[in-house]
Design a protein around this motif. Structure first.
Motif, mmCIF file in Angstrom:
data_model
loop_
_atom_site.group_PDB
_atom_site.id
_atom_site.type_symbol
_atom_site.label_atom_id
_atom_site.label_comp_id
_atom_site.label_asym_id
_atom_site.label_seq_id
_atom_site.Cartn_x
_atom_site.Cartn_y
_atom_site.Cartn_z
ATOM 1 N N GLY A 1 -11.413 -8.580 -9.752
ATOM 2 C CA GLY A 1 -10.632 -8.093 -10.882
ATOM 3 C C GLY A 1 -10.176 -6.667 -10.692
ATOM 4 N N SER A 2 -11.042 -5.846 -10.094
ATOM 5 C CA SER A 2 -10.667 -4.450 -9.824
ATOM 6 C C SER A 2 -9.538 -4.366 -8.811
ATOM 7 C CB SER A 2 -11.887 -3.689 -9.312
ATOM 8 O OG SER A 2 -11.549 -2.365 -8.980
ATOM 9 N N ILE A 3 -9.591 -5.228 -7.787
ATOM 10 C CA ILE A 3 -8.525 -5.247 -6.782
ATOM 11 C C ILE A 3 -7.188 -5.598 -7.428
ATOM 12 C CG2 ILE A 3 -7.652 -6.488 -4.767
ATOM 13 C CD1 ILE A 3 -10.547 -6.726 -3.799
ATOM 14 N N ILE A 4 -7.210 -6.638 -8.264
ATOM 15 C CA ILE A 4 -5.965 -7.049 -8.923
ATOM 16 C C ILE A 4 -5.440 -5.941 -9.816
ATOM 17 C CG2 ILE A 4 -4.998 -8.679 -10.583
ATOM 18 C CD1 ILE A 4 -6.913 -10.785 -9.462
ATOM 19 N N ASP A 5 -6.341 -5.286 -10.554
ATOM 20 C CA ASP A 5 -5.911 -4.191 -11.432
ATOM 21 C C ASP A 5 -5.270 -3.065 -10.641
ATOM 22 O OD1 ASP A 5 -6.788 -5.559 -13.626
ATOM 23 O OD2 ASP A 5 -8.736 -4.541 -13.726
ATOM 24 N N ASP A 6 -5.900 -2.704 -9.503
ATOM 25 C CA ASP A 6 -5.350 -1.610 -8.688
ATOM 26 C C ASP A 6 -3.973 -1.952 -8.145
ATOM 27 O OD1 ASP A 6 -7.575 -0.107 -9.159
ATOM 28 O OD2 ASP A 6 -8.548 -0.571 -7.245
ATOM 29 N N LEU A 7 -3.807 -3.197 -7.692
ATOM 30 C CA LEU A 7 -2.509 -3.595 -7.153
ATOM 31 C C LEU A 7 -1.442 -3.608 -8.237
ATOM 32 C CD1 LEU A 7 -3.602 -6.440 -4.731
ATOM 33 C CD2 LEU A 7 -2.628 -4.232 -4.097
ATOM 34 N N LEU A 8 -1.798 -4.054 -9.424
ATOM 35 C CA LEU A 8 -0.824 -4.059 -10.514
ATOM 36 C C LEU A 8 -0.458 -2.645 -10.929
ATOM 37 C CD1 LEU A 8 -2.175 -6.998 -12.726
ATOM 38 C CD2 LEU A 8 -0.187 -6.988 -11.215
ATOM 39 N N VAL A 9 -1.457 -1.741 -10.920
ATOM 40 C CA VAL A 9 -1.161 -0.345 -11.237
ATOM 41 C C VAL A 9 -0.194 0.232 -10.223
ATOM 42 C CG1 VAL A 9 -2.163 1.978 -11.306
ATOM 43 C CG2 VAL A 9 -3.279 0.096 -12.504
ATOM 44 N N ARG A 10 -0.433 -0.054 -8.929
ATOM 45 C CA ARG A 10 0.477 0.466 -7.918
ATOM 46 C C ARG A 10 1.883 -0.089 -8.098
ATOM 47 N NH1 ARG A 10 1.027 -0.398 -1.391
ATOM 48 N NH2 ARG A 10 3.103 0.461 -1.346
ATOM 49 N N LEU B 1 -7.035 5.451 -8.149
ATOM 50 C CA LEU B 1 -6.294 5.285 -6.901
ATOM 51 C C LEU B 1 -6.991 5.971 -5.737
ATOM 52 C CD1 LEU B 1 -2.597 5.745 -8.122
ATOM 53 C CD2 LEU B 1 -3.776 3.626 -7.542
ATOM 54 N N VAL B 2 -7.533 7.163 -5.978
ATOM 55 C CA VAL B 2 -8.229 7.872 -4.903
ATOM 56 C C VAL B 2 -9.475 7.102 -4.482
ATOM 57 C CG1 VAL B 2 -9.428 10.001 -4.285
ATOM 58 C CG2 VAL B 2 -7.326 10.097 -5.632
ATOM 59 N N GLN B 3 -10.184 6.562 -5.436
ATOM 60 C CA GLN B 3 -11.371 5.778 -5.112
ATOM 61 C C GLN B 3 -11.010 4.584 -4.246
ATOM 62 O OE1 GLN B 3 -13.446 4.370 -8.568
ATOM 63 N NE2 GLN B 3 -15.289 3.809 -7.436
ATOM 64 N N ARG B 4 -9.910 3.929 -4.573
ATOM 65 C CA ARG B 4 -9.490 2.785 -3.779
ATOM 66 C C ARG B 4 -9.062 3.215 -2.389
ATOM 67 N NH1 ARG B 4 -8.346 -2.194 -3.510
ATOM 68 N NH2 ARG B 4 -6.536 -2.987 -2.388
ATOM 69 N N SER C 1 -5.512 -6.615 12.647
ATOM 70 C CA SER C 1 -5.815 -6.914 11.259
ATOM 71 C C SER C 1 -4.649 -6.541 10.383
ATOM 72 C CB SER C 1 -7.038 -6.100 10.820
ATOM 73 O OG SER C 1 -6.723 -4.725 10.855
ATOM 74 N N SER C 2 -4.756 -6.863 9.119
ATOM 75 C CA SER C 2 -3.710 -6.483 8.183
ATOM 76 C C SER C 2 -3.709 -4.988 7.999
ATOM 77 C CB SER C 2 -3.926 -7.186 6.839
ATOM 78 O OG SER C 2 -3.048 -6.663 5.883
ATOM 79 N N GLY C 3 -2.537 -4.368 8.006
ATOM 80 C CA GLY C 3 -2.439 -2.930 7.817
ATOM 81 C C GLY C 3 -2.132 -2.535 6.400
ATOM 82 N N LEU C 4 -2.236 -3.466 5.472
ATOM 83 C CA LEU C 4 -1.884 -3.158 4.091
ATOM 84 C C LEU C 4 -2.852 -2.174 3.471
ATOM 85 C CD1 LEU C 4 -0.824 -6.695 2.919
ATOM 86 C CD2 LEU C 4 0.639 -4.732 3.237
ATOM 87 N N GLY C 5 -4.131 -2.248 3.860
ATOM 88 C CA GLY C 5 -5.091 -1.296 3.320
ATOM 89 C C GLY C 5 -4.708 0.121 3.631
ATOM 90 N N LEU C 6 -4.282 0.377 4.872
ATOM 91 C CA LEU C 6 -3.856 1.721 5.255
ATOM 92 C C LEU C 6 -2.552 2.106 4.574
ATOM 93 C CD1 LEU C 6 -4.718 1.753 9.057
ATOM 94 C CD2 LEU C 6 -6.053 2.643 7.137
ATOM 95 N N SER C 7 -1.676 1.134 4.350
ATOM 96 C CA SER C 7 -0.425 1.456 3.662
ATOM 97 C C SER C 7 -0.695 1.901 2.230
ATOM 98 C CB SER C 7 0.522 0.254 3.670
ATOM 99 O OG SER C 7 0.064 -0.758 2.785
ATOM 100 N N ILE C 8 -1.727 1.303 1.582
ATOM 101 C CA ILE C 8 -2.090 1.723 0.234
ATOM 102 C C ILE C 8 -2.639 3.142 0.264
ATOM 103 C CG2 ILE C 8 -3.693 1.267 -1.670
ATOM 104 C CD1 ILE C 8 -3.432 -1.696 -1.054
ATOM 105 N N VAL C 9 -3.441 3.471 1.293
ATOM 106 C CA VAL C 9 -3.974 4.832 1.420
ATOM 107 C C VAL C 9 -2.830 5.834 1.564
ATOM 108 C CG1 VAL C 9 -5.428 6.351 2.797
ATOM 109 C CG2 VAL C 9 -6.091 3.968 2.463
#
Length: 417
Positions: free
Chosen positions: A258-267, A317-320, A378-386
């Protein structure tokens, strides 16, 4: 394979460019045709004006006796008889007299054609203008002006002829100039249409690309938790006695999803401009320590060195972003057969995550921040979010390799003075 919506919009851009260019080119061609036709008409008018000047001058030299006899003797005594354009005074209609041809041969035209023009002018009582075939190659411009005898009847006509080669050559140069200008203008219209269509659909393309990125990131971040949740559920189904131990883990995993989904929706909302960052003063060192304590290490050795650091940022966002860097280091910052070794340093508004893995290829490091694949496969999406989190706060994300091996990720935020 079906193309993406953004790709179809890009093809729509080319279609709009073609339509814009075609419609404007059609209008341009109509205007060019009208201009060329007008230029040709003006050229013919200039030729006819010169020929009519000759026929008018010759007409003043033609005399008619009281009995209706036409006298052309005075024509041969004037200098116009040896000038160009050439002319001929020919009997037609009710007139009978000796025809007179000027002594200067300026245009190659058959005399039989001249007689036919004279009869046509005398029969109609009007000027006859037009082109007739030359005895050589090309055309000859002619004007036939009828005249009356003293008896009041059309006795003949003065036919003047001119070689239109110079005028036709000038008109041809105009024609090619117009064609060349049209080609250049159509090219300019195509470029302008491409730029305008691109500007028109750019917001839609950007919105679709953001949507596609959001969907890809959601699938990436939920893949592992969903698999783990399914494994826990299947284990609990097969082993009822383990359910009391598995239930808390299942709840924590569901909360993480749920936290992941919330963070993505916020972004997504922030990127779309419908929500602003919840910026507030935070102690970066305390936040990073909290993230490390709450993140499963899977046997990795994680050490943290911090100094009191205060920044203005959105804590969620910083925590993520810090969690993504730590997760990336734990997964890929290891040598084969050895646990990961990760060291995190927090100071001066910067979070540095160093590992002892194989490092990262500098040639693809930048792509890892923007694309869906990284140097590790691997997927680079995590780094793109950073990176997006850093840029949204006015900071940056850099990556480089340590001298003794391993990758170093540096996430920086503007510190509070």
């Amino acid at each position: 394979m079906r193309s993406s919506a953004a790709g179809r919009l890009r093809r729509l851009r080319w279609l709009l460019t073609v339509l814009f260019t075609a419609l404007n080119a059609a209008g341009l061609l109509v205007l060019a045709w009208l201009f060329v036709a007008q230029d040709r008409e003006q050229g013919e008018l200039r030729l006819d004006a010169e020929l009519k000047r000759v026929t008018a001058a010759v007409l003043r030299l033609v005399q008619s006796n009281g009995d209706g006899t036409v006298v052309t003797a005075f024509v041969g005594q004037d200098q116009i008889d040896t000038s160009c354009p050439e002319f001929a005074v020919l009997p037609a209609g009710a007139g009978e007299f000796e025809p007179h041809f000027s002594r200067r041969d300026c245009a190659q035209v058959d005399r039989g054609v001249l007689y036919g023009l004279a009869r046509q002018a005398a029969d109609s009582g009007k000027f006859v203008e037009g082109y007739v075939p030359s005895t050589g190659d090309g055309l000859v411009r002619v004007v036939a002006q009828p005249f009356l005898s003293s008896a009041g009847q059309y006795a003949g006509a003065i036919v003047a002829a001119s070689d239109p080669a110079a005028e036709l050559a000038r008109h041809e140069r105009v024609l090619w100039t117009v064609i060349g200008g049209c080609v250049l203008l159509v090219g300019a219209l195509a470029v302008a249409g491409h730029l305008l269509s691109g500007r028109a659909i750019r917001p839609a393309v950007a919105a679709l690309e953001q949507q596609e990125v959001l969907l890809a990131e959601t699938a990436h971040d939920l893949r592992t938790p969903v698999a783990a949740l399914r494994a826990l559920a299947e284990t609990a189904w097969r082993n009822p006695t383990d359910r009391p131990d598995l239930l808390p883990r299942t709840v924590r995993l569901a909360a993480r999803m749920g936290s992941i989904i919330d963070d993505l929706l916020v972004r997504a909302r922030l990127a779309a401009g419908v929500e602003v960052l919840a910026v507030q003063p935070i102690w970066l060192d305390q936040l990073v320590t909290s993230v490390v304590e709450e993140t499963p290490t899977d046997g990795a050795q994680v050490t943290v060195t911090t100094a009191p650091t205060k920044v203005n940022a959105d804590p969620g966002l910083v925590q993520r972003a810090v969690g993504n860097l730590l997760d990336n280091a734990i997964r890929y910052g290891r040598q084969p057969g050895s646990p990961a070794i990760v060291h995190i340093t927090v100071a001066g508004g910067r979070v540095t995550v160093a590992d002892h893995g194989p490092g990262i290829d500098a040639a693809v490091a930048e792509e890892s921040f923007d694309r869906f694949t990284s140097g590790s496969g691997s997927s680079g999406l995590g780094l793109s979010i950073v990176r997006w989190t850093a840029q949204a706060h006015g900071g940056f994300l850099r990556v480089y390799n340590a001298e003794h091996g391993g990758a170093i990720f540096e996430l920086a935020f503007p510190p509070v003075p």
